[in-house]
Design an enzyme around this catalytic site. Structure first.
Site, mmCIF file in Angstrom:
data_model
loop_
_atom_site.group_PDB
_atom_site.id
_atom_site.type_symbol
_atom_site.label_atom_id
_atom_site.label_comp_id
_atom_site.label_asym_id
_atom_site.label_seq_id
_atom_site.Cartn_x
_atom_site.Cartn_y
_atom_site.Cartn_z
ATOM 1 C CG HIS A 21 43.799 -38.786 83.746
ATOM 2 N ND1 HIS A 21 44.988 -39.829 84.290
ATOM 3 C CD2 HIS A 21 44.180 -37.590 83.266
ATOM 4 C CE1 HIS A 21 46.439 -38.614 83.161
ATOM 5 N NE2 HIS A 21 45.609 -37.778 83.244
ATOM 6 C CE LYS A 45 53.186 -34.040 77.305
ATOM 7 N NZ LYS A 45 52.560 -33.799 78.627
ATOM 8 N NE ARG A 97 48.377 -32.233 87.037
ATOM 9 C CZ ARG A 97 49.265 -33.410 87.133
ATOM 10 N NH1 ARG A 97 49.093 -34.424 86.844
ATOM 11 N NH2 ARG A 97 49.978 -32.727 86.300
ATOM 12 C CB SER A 135 51.133 -40.398 82.676
ATOM 13 O OG SER A 135 49.752 -40.003 83.441
HETATM 14 O O1 PNS Z 1 48.184 -34.575 79.348
HETATM 15 P P1 PNS Z 1 48.286 -33.785 78.561
HETATM 16 O O2 PNS Z 1 49.504 -33.847 77.518
HETATM 17 O O3 PNS Z 1 48.863 -32.547 78.949
HETATM 18 O O4 PNS Z 1 47.563 -32.049 77.492
HETATM 19 C C1 PNS Z 1 47.918 -31.515 76.012
HETATM 20 C C2 PNS Z 1 46.844 -31.348 75.318
HETATM 21 C C3 PNS Z 1 46.338 -32.717 74.256
HETATM 22 C C4 PNS Z 1 45.778 -31.048 75.680
HETATM 23 C C5 PNS Z 1 47.566 -30.089 74.440
HETATM 24 O O5 PNS Z 1 48.690 -30.529 73.696
HETATM 25 C C6 PNS Z 1 46.640 -29.765 72.765
HETATM 26 O O6 PNS Z 1 45.513 -29.497 72.935
HETATM 27 N N1 PNS Z 1 47.396 -30.129 71.926
HETATM 28 C C7 PNS Z 1 46.905 -30.258 70.337
HETATM 29 C C8 PNS Z 1 47.277 -28.866 69.693
HETATM 30 C C9 PNS Z 1 46.257 -27.602 70.007
HETATM 31 O O7 PNS Z 1 45.491 -27.796 69.625
HETATM 32 N N2 PNS Z 1 47.942 -26.576 69.971
HETATM 33 C C10 PNS Z 1 46.963 -25.456 70.249
HETATM 34 C C11 PNS Z 1 46.386 -24.876 71.541
HETATM 35 S S1 PNS Z 1 47.448 -25.174 72.653
#
Ligand code: PNS
Length: 170
Positions: A21, A45, A97, A135
């Site tokens: 990150h 999650k 990645r 992670s």
């Molecule tokens: O680190 P992660 O778990 O891959 O992050 C995922 C994250 C938090 C970026 C994603 O789940 C997110 O954007 N959540 C917000 C909900 C949202 O906007 N959903 C609609 C578009 S997909």
């Protein structure tokens, strides 16, 4: 804030933040005037680290890296694009990645574009040292007693050590 500033949001669960990150943050900070590391308060999650713990680890790590005022930490709930609009970000930064990341990231980027066509998703590739790093793997290595030195900053390692027992349940 000057009107022409290009702001990018780097969203994620950061459960916990890893060197991968940080590599993406450093790369993004060379492309944009301001990066907001936005911790998702309600990830789908169930996170191992609480929201305050995840945020604290990021803040502490960034402080030590001395990236300056161009990188800040915040959180968001609900739709990512609504948050981006609120902070006037023109882009979402995501790390890519491996091919395995692609499908999920592609779906998310296109959904976000559909919801807000003015917010662009920018994918950045981390250094080769971090392409396999996540992670979840960091937590697995911690649970099995492996050395985390190469994967997370020292402050995060200390935080993980103090929570090791909980990994057995995640
Ligand atoms: O680190 P992660 O778990 O891959 O992050 C995922 C994250 C938090 C970026 C994603 O789940 C997110 O954007 N959540 C917000 C909900 C949202 O906007 N959903 C609609 C578009 S997909």
């Amino acid at each position: 804030m000057p009107k022409h500033q290009r702001i990018a949001v780097y969203p994620g669960s950061f459960d916990p933040i890893t060197n991968g990150h940080l590599d993406i943050i450093a790369r993004a900070s060379r492309l944009f005037d301001r990066i907001i590391v936005a911790v998702s308060k309600n990830p789908s999650k169930t996170p191992t680290f609480t929201f305050p713990e995840r945020t604290r680890m990021i803040t502490m790590t960034l402080k030590k890296l001395r990236l300056g005022k161009s990188v800040s930490v915040d959180y968001f709930e609900g739709l990512l694009v609504s948050y981006c609009r609120r902070v006037r970000a023109c882009a979402v930064v995501r790390g890519l990645r491996a091919v395995s990341d692609f499908e999920y990231e592609f779906q998310m980027a296109l959904m976000n574009r559909r919801l807000a066509k003015d917010v662009e998703t920018v994918f950045l590739m981390p250094d080769e040292r971090y392409v396999y790093l996540s992670s979840s793997l960091v937590k697995e290595v911690a649970r099995l007693g492996g050395d985390l030195k190469a994967f997370v900053p020292p402050g995060v390692k200390a935080e993980i050590d103090s929570k090791k027992k909980q990994f057995e349940r995640t």
